[in-house]
Scaffold this motif. Structure first.
Motif, short mmCIF file in Angstrom:
data_model
loop_
_atom_site.label_atom_id
_atom_site.label_comp_id
_atom_site.label_asym_id
_atom_site.label_seq_id
_atom_site.Cartn_x
_atom_site.Cartn_y
_atom_site.Cartn_z
N VAL A 1 42.54 44.52 37.68
CA VAL A 1 41.33 43.71 37.61
C VAL A 1 41.53 42.57 36.62
O VAL A 1 41.15 41.42 36.89
CB VAL A 1 40.11 44.58 37.22
CG1 VAL A 1 38.88 43.74 37.00
CG2 VAL A 1 39.87 45.65 38.26
N VAL A 2 42.15 42.87 35.49
CA VAL A 2 42.40 41.84 34.49
C VAL A 2 43.41 40.82 35.03
O VAL A 2 43.25 39.61 34.84
CB VAL A 2 42.89 42.47 33.16
CG1 VAL A 2 43.30 41.41 32.17
CG2 VAL A 2 41.83 43.37 32.59
N ASP A 3 44.44 41.31 35.72
CA ASP A 3 45.43 40.41 36.32
C ASP A 3 44.77 39.46 37.31
O ASP A 3 45.02 38.26 37.31
CB ASP A 3 46.53 41.19 37.03
CG ASP A 3 47.42 41.96 36.07
OD1 ASP A 3 47.38 41.64 34.85
OD2 ASP A 3 48.13 42.85 36.53
N PHE A 4 43.93 40.00 38.17
CA PHE A 4 43.24 39.17 39.16
C PHE A 4 42.29 38.18 38.50
O PHE A 4 42.20 37.02 38.90
CB PHE A 4 42.48 40.03 40.17
CG PHE A 4 43.37 40.75 41.14
CD1 PHE A 4 44.53 40.17 41.62
CD2 PHE A 4 43.05 42.02 41.57
CE1 PHE A 4 45.35 40.83 42.51
CE2 PHE A 4 43.86 42.69 42.46
CZ PHE A 4 45.01 42.10 42.92
N PHE A 5 41.60 38.63 37.48
CA PHE A 5 40.69 37.74 36.76
C PHE A 5 41.46 36.58 36.13
O PHE A 5 41.07 35.41 36.24
CB PHE A 5 39.91 38.50 35.69
CG PHE A 5 39.08 37.61 34.82
CD1 PHE A 5 37.87 37.09 35.29
CD2 PHE A 5 39.51 37.26 33.56
CE1 PHE A 5 37.11 36.25 34.49
CE2 PHE A 5 38.75 36.42 32.76
CZ PHE A 5 37.55 35.92 33.23
N MET A 6 42.57 36.90 35.46
CA MET A 6 43.35 35.86 34.79
C MET A 6 43.97 34.89 35.78
O MET A 6 43.96 33.68 35.55
CB MET A 6 44.42 36.49 33.89
CG MET A 6 43.87 37.22 32.69
SD MET A 6 42.81 36.20 31.65
CE MET A 6 43.97 35.04 31.03
N GLY B 1 42.83 34.16 38.74
CA GLY B 1 41.73 33.34 39.26
C GLY B 1 41.27 32.31 38.26
O GLY B 1 40.99 31.16 38.62
N PHE B 2 41.20 32.69 37.00
CA PHE B 2 40.80 31.77 35.94
C PHE B 2 41.81 30.63 35.80
O PHE B 2 41.44 29.46 35.68
CB PHE B 2 40.65 32.53 34.62
CG PHE B 2 40.20 31.67 33.47
CD1 PHE B 2 38.89 31.24 33.39
CD2 PHE B 2 41.10 31.29 32.49
CE1 PHE B 2 38.47 30.44 32.34
CE2 PHE B 2 40.69 30.50 31.44
CZ PHE B 2 39.37 30.07 31.37
#
Length: 93
Positions: A8-13, A15-16
């Protein structure tokens, strides 16, 4: 000890970073439109390609592993910037 990574953190970063790259591309589009300087156009291409490849990585099954196509596309975008810098510097002479 290896750090714990959460997808989730990987995907968030990713995307950011993709969103920030596209915003940077918009700024360079604004600068290019007002000056018509090819260097700004090269940076526009670079940031849009970087943002799109980061967004495309999100759809891969294993986003943390390398992908040859993504690498080649990113390499080409870096070469566009390098070519624009060389062109601008050689035009001065």
């Amino acid at each position: 000890m290896s750090p714990i990574t959460h997808p989730v953190v990987d995907f968030f970063m990713l995307g950011f970073i993709a969103a920030c790259s596209l915003v940077a591309g918009l700024f360079f589009f604004k600068f290019w439109r007002s000056t018509r300087d090819p260097l700004f156009l090269a940076f526009l291409v670079f940031f849009v390609v970087q943002g799109c490849t980061n967004a495309a990585i999100l759809s891969l099954e294993h986003p943390n592993q390398g992908n040859l196509i993504v690498f080649v596309v990113r390499l080409l975008s870096v070469l566009v910037v390098l070519g624009a810098i060389l062109r601008k510097n050689l035009a001065r002479n």
